[in-house]
Motif scaffolding. Structure first.
Motif, PDB file in Angstrom:
ATOM      1  N   MET A   1       0.777  -1.091  -0.014  1.00 46.43           N
ATOM      2  CA  MET A   1       0.136  -0.031  -0.083  1.00 46.43           C
ATOM      3  C   MET A   1       0.804   1.174   0.037  1.00 46.43           C
ATOM      4  SD  MET A   1      -2.969  -1.325   2.547  1.00 46.43           S
ATOM      5  CE  MET A   1      -3.543   0.473   2.892  1.00 46.43           C
ATOM      6  N   MET A   2       1.694   1.147   0.947  1.00 44.79           N
ATOM      7  CA  MET A   2       2.939   2.325   0.916  1.00 44.79           C
ATOM      8  C   MET A   2       3.748   2.526  -0.372  1.00 44.79           C
ATOM      9  SD  MET A   2       3.650   4.985   2.797  1.00 44.79           S
ATOM     10  CE  MET A   2       3.321   4.456   4.302  1.00 44.79           C
ATOM     11  N   ARG A   3       3.865   1.485  -0.772  1.00 47.38           N
ATOM     12  CA  ARG A   3       4.499   1.562  -2.360  1.00 47.38           C
ATOM     13  C   ARG A   3       3.706   2.158  -3.278  1.00 47.38           C
ATOM     14  NH1 ARG A   3       8.587  -0.449  -5.073  1.00 47.38           N
ATOM     15  NH2 ARG A   3       9.439  -1.695  -3.300  1.00 47.38           N
ATOM     16  N   GLU A   4       2.295   1.828  -3.277  1.00 45.34           N
ATOM     17  CA  GLU A   4       1.441   2.267  -4.392  1.00 45.34           C
ATOM     18  C   GLU A   4       1.310   4.079  -4.081  1.00 45.34           C
ATOM     19  OE1 GLU A   4      -3.239   2.100  -5.527  1.00 45.34           O
ATOM     20  OE2 GLU A   4      -2.482   0.331  -4.872  1.00 45.34           O
ATOM     21  N   VAL A   5       1.120   4.108  -2.857  1.00 49.55           N
ATOM     22  CA  VAL A   5       0.801   5.603  -2.504  1.00 49.55           C
ATOM     23  C   VAL A   5       2.075   6.706  -2.837  1.00 49.55           C
ATOM     24  CG1 VAL A   5       0.619   7.511  -0.891  1.00 49.55           C
ATOM     25  CG2 VAL A   5      -0.718   5.152  -0.821  1.00 49.55           C
ATOM     26  N   LEU A   6       3.390   6.253  -2.531  1.00 52.14           N
ATOM     27  CA  LEU A   6       4.370   7.099  -2.917  1.00 52.14           C
ATOM     28  C   LEU A   6       4.617   7.066  -4.289  1.00 52.14           C
ATOM     29  CD1 LEU A   6       6.803   5.899  -0.038  1.00 52.14           C
ATOM     30  CD2 LEU A   6       5.371   8.099  -0.216  1.00 52.14           C
TER      31      LEU A   6
ATOM     32  N   ARG B   1       2.489   6.747  -7.092  1.00 47.88           N
ATOM     33  CA  ARG B   1       1.467   7.732  -7.396  1.00 47.88           C
ATOM     34  C   ARG B   1       1.612   9.243  -7.426  1.00 47.88           C
ATOM     35  NH1 ARG B   1      -4.061   4.806  -5.421  1.00 47.88           N
ATOM     36  NH2 ARG B   1      -4.775   7.057  -6.215  1.00 47.88           N
ATOM     37  N   ARG B   2       2.072   9.281  -5.972  1.00 49.26           N
ATOM     38  CA  ARG B   2       2.318  10.736  -5.734  1.00 49.26           C
ATOM     39  C   ARG B   2       3.387  11.188  -6.286  1.00 49.26           C
ATOM     40  NH1 ARG B   2       3.712  15.363  -5.281  1.00 49.26           N
ATOM     41  NH2 ARG B   2       4.366  16.370  -3.154  1.00 49.26           N
ATOM     42  N   PHE B   3       4.649  10.572  -6.418  1.00 48.44           N
ATOM     43  CA  PHE B   3       5.841  11.102  -7.000  1.00 48.44           C
ATOM     44  C   PHE B   3       6.260  11.137  -8.382  1.00 48.44           C
ATOM     45  CE2 PHE B   3       6.754  11.214  -2.337  1.00 48.44           C
ATOM     46  CZ  PHE B   3       7.223  12.343  -1.863  1.00 48.44           C
ATOM     47  N   SER B   4       5.070   9.998  -8.946  1.00 47.99           N
ATOM     48  CA  SER B   4       5.191   9.915 -10.383  1.00 47.99           C
ATOM     49  C   SER B   4       4.452  11.004 -11.160  1.00 47.99           C
ATOM     50  CB  SER B   4       4.718   8.554 -10.966  1.00 47.99           C
ATOM     51  OG  SER B   4       5.391   7.329 -10.373  1.00 47.99           O
TER      52      SER B   4
ATOM     53  N   SER C   1      13.157   2.498  -1.768  1.00 49.14           N
ATOM     54  CA  SER C   1      13.000   1.558  -3.053  1.00 49.14           C
ATOM     55  C   SER C   1      12.564   2.249  -4.213  1.00 49.14           C
ATOM     56  CB  SER C   1      12.459   0.346  -2.942  1.00 49.14           C
ATOM     57  OG  SER C   1      12.075  -0.348  -3.938  1.00 49.14           O
ATOM     58  N   VAL C   2      11.370   3.125  -3.654  1.00 48.26           N
ATOM     59  CA  VAL C   2      10.228   4.035  -4.633  1.00 48.26           C
ATOM     60  C   VAL C   2      11.381   5.172  -5.083  1.00 48.26           C
ATOM     61  CG1 VAL C   2       8.287   5.503  -4.974  1.00 48.26           C
ATOM     62  CG2 VAL C   2       8.239   3.172  -3.806  1.00 48.26           C
ATOM     63  N   PHE C   3      11.956   5.765  -4.366  1.00 50.98           N
ATOM     64  CA  PHE C   3      12.855   6.920  -4.801  1.00 50.98           C
ATOM     65  C   PHE C   3      13.938   6.332  -5.496  1.00 50.98           C
ATOM     66  CE2 PHE C   3      11.666  10.855  -1.573  1.00 50.98           C
ATOM     67  CZ  PHE C   3      10.416  10.438  -1.660  1.00 50.98           C
ATOM     68  N   GLU C   4      14.590   5.420  -5.439  1.00 54.13           N
ATOM     69  CA  GLU C   4      15.379   4.947  -6.278  1.00 54.13           C
ATOM     70  C   GLU C   4      14.961   4.399  -7.720  1.00 54.13           C
ATOM     71  OE1 GLU C   4      17.208   1.501  -4.194  1.00 54.13           O
ATOM     72  OE2 GLU C   4      18.505   2.861  -3.011  1.00 54.13           O
ATOM     73  N   GLU C   5      13.553   4.019  -7.612  1.00 49.22           N
ATOM     74  CA  GLU C   5      13.323   3.403  -9.197  1.00 49.22           C
ATOM     75  C   GLU C   5      12.967   4.837 -10.004  1.00 49.22           C
ATOM     76  OE1 GLU C   5       9.852   0.969  -8.203  1.00 49.22           O
ATOM     77  OE2 GLU C   5      10.997  -0.443  -7.150  1.00 49.22           O
ATOM     78  N   LEU C   6      12.430   5.998  -9.088  1.00 48.75           N
ATOM     79  CA  LEU C   6      12.073   7.043  -9.749  1.00 48.75           C
ATOM     80  C   LEU C   6      13.237   8.292 -10.028  1.00 48.75           C
ATOM     81  CD1 LEU C   6       8.567   7.808  -7.825  1.00 48.75           C
ATOM     82  CD2 LEU C   6       9.052   6.689 -10.190  1.00 48.75           C
ATOM     83  N   GLY C   7      14.316   7.827  -9.398  1.00 50.29           N
ATOM     84  CA  GLY C   7      15.252   8.705  -9.668  1.00 50.29           C
ATOM     85  C   GLY C   7      15.418  10.119  -8.727  1.00 50.29           C
ATOM     86  N   ILE C   8      14.910   9.907  -7.552  1.00 52.15           N
ATOM     87  CA  ILE C   8      14.702  11.110  -6.749  1.00 52.15           C
ATOM     88  C   ILE C   8      15.826  10.905  -5.546  1.00 52.15           C
ATOM     89  CG2 ILE C   8      13.116  12.203  -5.177  1.00 52.15           C
ATOM     90  CD1 ILE C   8      10.596  10.983  -6.367  1.00 52.15           C
ATOM     91  N   ASP C   9      16.699  12.193  -5.459  1.00 51.84           N
ATOM     92  CA  ASP C   9      17.776  11.865  -4.562  1.00 51.84           C
ATOM     93  C   ASP C   9      18.026  13.157  -3.705  1.00 51.84           C
ATOM     94  OD1 ASP C   9      18.691  13.595  -6.720  1.00 51.84           O
ATOM     95  OD2 ASP C   9      20.398  12.276  -7.390  1.00 51.84           O
ATOM     96  N   ASP C  10      16.917  13.967  -3.852  1.00 53.04           N
ATOM     97  CA  ASP C  10      17.215  15.230  -3.277  1.00 53.04           C
ATOM     98  C   ASP C  10      15.993  15.506  -2.245  1.00 53.04           C
ATOM     99  OD1 ASP C  10      15.201  15.539  -5.071  1.00 53.04           O
ATOM    100  OD2 ASP C  10      16.105  17.460  -5.683  1.00 53.04           O
ATOM    101  N   VAL C  11      15.403  14.581  -1.909  1.00 52.36           N
ATOM    102  CA  VAL C  11      14.452  14.518  -0.920  1.00 52.36           C
ATOM    103  C   VAL C  11      14.827  13.607   0.182  1.00 52.36           C
ATOM    104  CG1 VAL C  11      11.856  14.036  -0.147  1.00 52.36           C
ATOM    105  CG2 VAL C  11      12.508  15.126  -2.485  1.00 52.36           C
ATOM    106  N   THR C  12      15.052  14.476   1.606  1.00 54.51           N
ATOM    107  CA  THR C  12      15.185  13.560   2.623  1.00 54.51           C
ATOM    108  C   THR C  12      14.060  12.616   3.238  1.00 54.51           C
ATOM    109  OG1 THR C  12      16.609  15.629   3.572  1.00 54.51           O
ATOM    110  CG2 THR C  12      16.149  13.813   5.202  1.00 54.51           C
ATOM    111  N   LEU C  13      14.425  11.529   3.631  1.00 57.65           N
ATOM    112  CA  LEU C  13      13.431  10.364   4.271  1.00 57.65           C
ATOM    113  C   LEU C  13      13.651  10.092   5.592  1.00 57.65           C
ATOM    114  CD1 LEU C  13      13.368   7.780   1.090  1.00 57.65           C
ATOM    115  CD2 LEU C  13      11.430   9.219   1.907  1.00 57.65           C
ATOM    116  N   ALA C  14      12.649   9.877   6.293  1.00 55.63           N
ATOM    117  CA  ALA C  14      12.665   9.609   7.769  1.00 55.63           C
ATOM    118  C   ALA C  14      11.570   8.702   7.869  1.00 55.63           C
ATOM    119  CB  ALA C  14      12.650  10.521   8.727  1.00 55.63           C
TER     120      ALA C  14
END
Length: 607
Positions: free
Chosen positions: A436-441, A443-446, A478-491
């Motif tokens: 569920m979290m994978r789908e949400v993230l 969809r949001r960042f795509s 994993s989602v950020f790596e697939e989408l190529g997002i590297d400038d958003v901090t995750l926690a």
């Protein structure tokens, strides 16, 4: 600047609206003009303009124009376009929510009085607006006490066989069981509408006269009824702090500017009484003057609202006459726009300005405190700069049903409510929190990558917080790596022992989970963010679950709308009765023709 000069050769000296666009086609600014040619020519000498406008001119790649018959028409069009397009360089009205109103229905022999918000798509008379639901509820309470109008829905009304509790406590005249005639009830409705329109004093005098006549004729029970009505009507008027003689229908608008921010207070007076107020904080440039901000605010504020007969403002507006004319055009009646300088009305302006100053002071104090928390969050999360936008994600479901994902956002001014988003889970297995979290993230960042790849529209977060521990955070990585997002901090935020919220642990990629001091303000700040995301997710889930439980099998029949569904339920008593009905029985229902009856019958008898 050369781009703008190119348009001057073909521009006419007529009223109209112009739009300035950047290279991507995004609207930078919407403006109106009495003469388009003269107004646009001003942009060809940027050295006389503010730095902010010079920046806008340098980004202008193209312009679009719409000519109008009058300047008032141009002002109306400008207001509508600003509300729709939200250009970066315009003064913008934010938090423009709809106001609640009171509706006296007009589609029943015994009209219902109820609270209404949104489109006026039901037949009846609308009164308002009210500043808050509380003001509506108080007025409805008064109407029930004074005029005994029914509050129940049409379906409940039709099914009553004896008076309800509202009749017993003298809040309703029980028209559902014939305790009052249509004619007598219509008189009560007419009196209530007079009260809501502001004709309360004449009505009170009329009722007082009837009370005296009833007393003289020794009809004390009838006299007591009139007494109670007068008392209820007086009650709502006595609560007002400021009550100006002759001010029946008006809005009082006052602004206060400090520290580069503005608060605008709007007080609503209807039926001769103060129906409350609401504060607004429009977005604007640091060099804007308060009269210009107020003028832009008023134009946008009434773009989708009916203006009252009278509007009192705290400052002289540069386009006072044309704004007043535009409001008259929109309302299709006379509107008076005034800036009182003396007399009783100045008390209202002073009162509203004091409220605006105090509200802005509180907001600036809260903003300073919020920025300190964000700076500490930057340090704890090891970020290069202070986060201007934080997004928090959470999921909600019950045993895999009605699954939803939720996102909330926060920034220097607190929670950004209009940025909240809900996600109905479409592909993930409903009891798999990770999927569920994978789908949400995803969809949001795509969508963010597609709509704002250069991150110029302020919709990208600096910090994303996941409600969960290492597992949930791993999904986000994993989602950020697939989408190529590297400038958003995750926690991630994992709950403490026995789900104790006071001992949450923070999980940052590449580090061991750590816990902040229980008294640390940042600890409370992060908890508040997580709790808000949880509240929003639970609320969204409950709304979805509630909608599912109230869904009728009749909703799935094409061609059967609300009116026909209501007729069917009234005729057969339940959806089960409709499903078991024969073709001839269905044809006997009012509003159901042979074609629709066959459609309904076939839906329940496919074989």
């Amino acid at each position: 600047m050369d781009v703008i000069k190119g348009y001057l050769k073909t521009l006419a000296s007529r009223p109209g609206v112009y739009r300035m666009l950047n290279e991507k086609g995004d609207v930078l600014y919407v403006g109106k003009a009495k003469s388009l040619k003269k107004r646009v020519a001003n942009y060809t000498t940027p050295q006389r303009l503010t730095i902010r406008i010079q920046r806008m001119i340098s980004q202008t790649y193209a312009m679009e124009f719409i000519t109008t018959h009058t300047e008032a028409e141009a002002l109306l069009l400008e207001s509508n376009l600003i509300k729709k397009l939200k250009p970066r360089y315009n003064i913008l009205l934010r938090d423009d929510k709809s106001f609640p109103m009171i509706l006296v229905t007009g589609d029943h022999d015994y009209p219902q009085v109820l609270k209404h918000r949104g489109a006026k798509n039901r037949k009846g008379r609308y009164f308002g607006p009210f500043a808050s639901a509380w003001a509506v509820n108080e007025t409805l309470n008064t109407l029930q006490r004074a005029f005994l109008l029914r509050p129940c829905s049409d379906s409940i009304f039709a099914s009553r066989t004896r008076p309800c509790l509202q009749y017993q406590i003298k809040r309703c005249s029980a028209p559902c069981v014939g305790r009052i005639s249509v004619r007598e009830y219509a008189k009560l409705v007419e009196q209530s509408e007079r009260f809501l329109r502001g004709d309360s004093k004449a009505l009170q005098n009329e009722l007082a006269q009837r009370m005296a006549e009833a007393s003289e004729n020794l009809e004390f029970e009838e006299a007591a009824i009139y007494r109670d009505r007068i008392s209820a009507m007086t009650r709502i008027q006595q609560r007002q702090d400021i009550n100006i003689e002759g001010l029946e229908e008006a809005d009082v608008i006052a602004g206060f500017l400090d520290g580069g921010q503005t608060c605008i207070q709007v007080f609503f007076f209807r039926a001769g009484a103060n129906f409350g107020n609401r504060a607004y904080y429009p977005a604007h440039g640091s060099k804007e003057e308060l009269p210009d901000i107020l003028e832009a605010f008023i134009g946008q504020f009434y773009a989708d609202k009916q203006p009252p007969k009278q509007i009192l403002v705290s400052h002289d507006l540069p386009g006072h006459a044309i704004l007043e004319e535009a409001l008259c055009v929109r309302a299709e009646r006379k509107i008076s726009l005034q800036c009182p300088k003396r007399g009783e009305k100045t008390k209202l302006i002073t009162h509203a300005m004091n409220n605006a100053r105090e509200a802005l002071g509180r907001r600036l104090a809260q903003s300073a405190s919020q920025r300190r928390l964000l700076q500490e969050t930057q340090r704890i999360m090891q970020m290069e700069s202070m986060p201007e936008r934080i997004e928090v994600y959470d999921n909600s479901h019950i045993q895999g049903t009605n699954s939803v994902g939720a996102m909330i956002a926060a920034g220097p001014d607190g929670f950004i409510k209009n940025a909240y988003r809900k996600f109905n889970i479409k592909t993930a297995q409903s009891d798999d929190d990770y999927a569920m979290m994978r789908e949400v993230l995803t969809r949001r960042f795509s969508r963010a990558i597609k709509e704002d790849p250069d991150k110029e529209k302020g919709q990208w977060p600096d910090l994303v917080i996941i409600d969960g521990g290492k597992g949930q955070l791993g999904v986000a990585i994993s989602v950020f790596e697939e989408l190529g997002i590297d400038d958003v901090t995750l926690a991630g935020i994992s709950k403490g022992p026995e789900r104790n919220a006071g001992y949450d642990k923070i999980v940052i990629p590449g580090q061991e989970p750590f816990q902040l001091e229980h008294t640390d303000p940042v600890n409370h700040f992060i908890q508040r963010l997580r709790d808000e995301a949880h509240r929003f997710a639970i609320g969204t889930h409950r709304a979805k679950r509630g909608k599912a439980t109230t869904k009728s099998v009749l909703d799935d029949i094409n061609g059967v709308g609300a009116k026909r569904k209501k007729a069917l339920l009234h005729h057969f008593g339940s959806a089960k009765g409709v499903a078991q009905a024969g073709l001839s029985d269905l044809e006997a229902v009012d509003g159901i023709n042979k074609t629709t009856a066959k459609l309904i019958y076939d839906h329940f008898h496919e074989n």
